[in-house]
Design an enzyme around this catalytic site. Sequence first.
Site, mmCIF file in Angstrom:
data_model
loop_
_atom_site.group_PDB
_atom_site.id
_atom_site.type_symbol
_atom_site.label_atom_id
_atom_site.label_comp_id
_atom_site.label_asym_id
_atom_site.label_seq_id
_atom_site.Cartn_x
_atom_site.Cartn_y
_atom_site.Cartn_z
ATOM 1 N N HIS A 48 34.049 35.872 65.220
ATOM 2 C CA HIS A 48 34.487 34.941 66.267
ATOM 3 C C HIS A 48 33.545 35.005 67.473
ATOM 4 O O HIS A 48 33.989 34.986 68.627
ATOM 5 C CB HIS A 48 35.936 35.239 66.696
ATOM 6 C CG HIS A 48 36.947 34.828 65.657
ATOM 7 N ND1 HIS A 48 37.250 33.515 65.396
ATOM 8 C CD2 HIS A 48 37.703 35.556 64.807
ATOM 9 C CE1 HIS A 48 38.167 33.443 64.443
ATOM 10 N NE2 HIS A 48 38.451 34.674 64.052
ATOM 11 N N GLU A 91 39.007 38.524 60.987
ATOM 12 C CA GLU A 91 38.330 37.437 60.277
ATOM 13 C C GLU A 91 36.802 37.472 60.382
ATOM 14 O O GLU A 91 36.169 36.427 60.510
ATOM 15 C CB GLU A 91 38.851 36.088 60.806
ATOM 16 C CG GLU A 91 40.333 35.903 60.571
ATOM 17 C CD GLU A 91 40.868 34.583 61.102
ATOM 18 O OE1 GLU A 91 41.662 33.953 60.392
ATOM 19 O OE2 GLU A 91 40.519 34.182 62.227
ATOM 20 N N ASP A 146 35.925 33.200 71.955
ATOM 21 C CA ASP A 146 36.024 32.855 70.533
ATOM 22 C C ASP A 146 34.804 32.040 70.135
ATOM 23 O O ASP A 146 33.908 31.816 70.948
ATOM 24 C CB ASP A 146 37.343 32.124 70.222
ATOM 25 C CG ASP A 146 37.851 32.518 68.839
ATOM 26 O OD1 ASP A 146 37.116 32.283 67.862
ATOM 27 O OD2 ASP A 146 38.957 33.073 68.727
HETATM 28 C C1 ACM Z 1 44.229 35.868 64.011
HETATM 29 O O1 ACM Z 1 45.147 35.063 63.926
HETATM 30 N N1 ACM Z 1 43.022 35.551 63.574
HETATM 31 C C2 ACM Z 1 44.418 37.181 64.617
#
Ligand code: ACM
Length: 542
Positions: A268, A332, A195
């Site tokens: 991410h 995201e 991440d």
């Molecule tokens: C997530 O909670 N960004 C998959």
Amino acid sequence: MNILKVAFLGMSIAIHSVNAQHSSIDIIPRPQKIMVGKGVFVMDGQTKIVASKESYGQAMALKQHLEKGIRGSMGIVGPDDKGDIKFELDEGLSEEAYTLRITKKEISIAASSSKGWFYGVESLKQLFPTDINFSMVRADAMELPVLEIDDAPQFRWRAFMLDEGRYFKGKRQVFKLLDEMARLKMNVFHWHLVDDQGWRIEIKKYPLLTEVGSKRPSTQVGPKKWKSKIQSGVPHEGFYTQEDLKEVVRYAEERNITIIPEIEMPGHSSAAIAAYPWLGTLGKEITVPIWFGVSEDVYNVADPKVYGFLTDVLDEVMDIFPSEVIHIGGDEAKYTHWEKSDYIKKYMEENNLESFADLQVDFTNKISQYLEGKGRRMMGWNEILGHNVHEYQSERDAGAEIELSKKAVVHFWKGDIALLSQAAEMGYDIVNSIHSETYLDYSYERIPLKKAYDFNPIPEGLDEKYSDQIQGVGCQMWGEWIPTSGYMDYMVFPRIAAYAEVGWTKPGNKNWEDFNRALKKMELSWKQKGIYFAPASEVGKE
Ligand code: ACM
């Protein structure tokens, strides 16, 4: 549980009886069908286990477990010999199904595969008294109720996700979680290894990913969470070597658990970009973030060198993890850096891509094809469909024109039933991890135990003809606010037991009162193991 002292040939022996009435059978997840008869089977140190070559591993595991709690040495004999606990083949059962029959004379566990035998043994073990399971006493004998259990899972995908991108927990914690998952008949460990705040998997071709990307000098902390202005001031680091990961894969396999690794792309990805700035769209040097929230740094997906990096990484990932499914995140991704990039603009023009959502789907399809070419299957969070589920996305990115590869597994976490139905109508396989029902980082006020227990991965309103496309359920332990494993335990346990039952037991066979009674026994075992579960007084209202 009673401990009876019985005079037997002049010796005093302790017999553990499961339950005076034998009316309640405390197994989580609750088996589909339980019939309790009259009488008991007495197991002692002379009990013999009958197994074939195929079931020998399960028989051995049961023998070793029993010998820690019961005095004596239990023999394992071949399929033509006489014995008391029998592993039997029943080819009519589905892969994870089993039947467990206890009569006054014998126990039989029938299954069509080692997975079914494994689950039969797990159910049998839950019938044992806690102090035998934990070798707190070594009894001479144990009574088990006469019964019949016919059992098979409702869903083939019963997942728990651990995010270690945010905080590295280490192998010991992972083994502990795998043990508990196995007991709860969960079969997918979804491992979020990458991440913005950390890269936790050794990639030999790109050593800076862990040399740089697995370390940060400090971390956002404090009760205001995402709004907090407080830093820990304490460095955090950690990653798994490939040897570590292979060891964990083997450990999981022995427990019928498949590990699905998640390597986030295109968003991410700050930790990777901190290690190799050319991966980023703006080519800027950045450091591993010490604040949480969604970073704006994203891979430059138009650059063939970046695509080469990602496929190199995936090659090493596939060498470690034999799972058919490989998770590529995809959630995201903010498009602000793509907006600023002439390189991206040119690529989009050349390839007739209308929106950044299209660019993301185009990139995701390439990754999907790459994985398919290696006999694997891509999974990603539902943003990979190209829908706009975030307020920070522009209107232009409200829906991609390009269609996601039909082979992709859609991991549904955000959006409404219409969006899920649309994905189902389009033919996608779906795992339901809707955040409002399955996120373990949410407080017990937001997702009380009862709400977790009542979740149905097949949502009301979904046309019945699509039910089979719902592969199952995932519950997710996101890592931002669980710096210690004790706090992780508090958020995970006991809700994981509720999700296990959601995944395994058909809704009509679930029973909240029975679940709570069985949970009391399971909590005793968590206490024995040093698992710091949230007590009943804190798991929220019914
Ligand atoms: C997530 O909670 N960004 C998959």
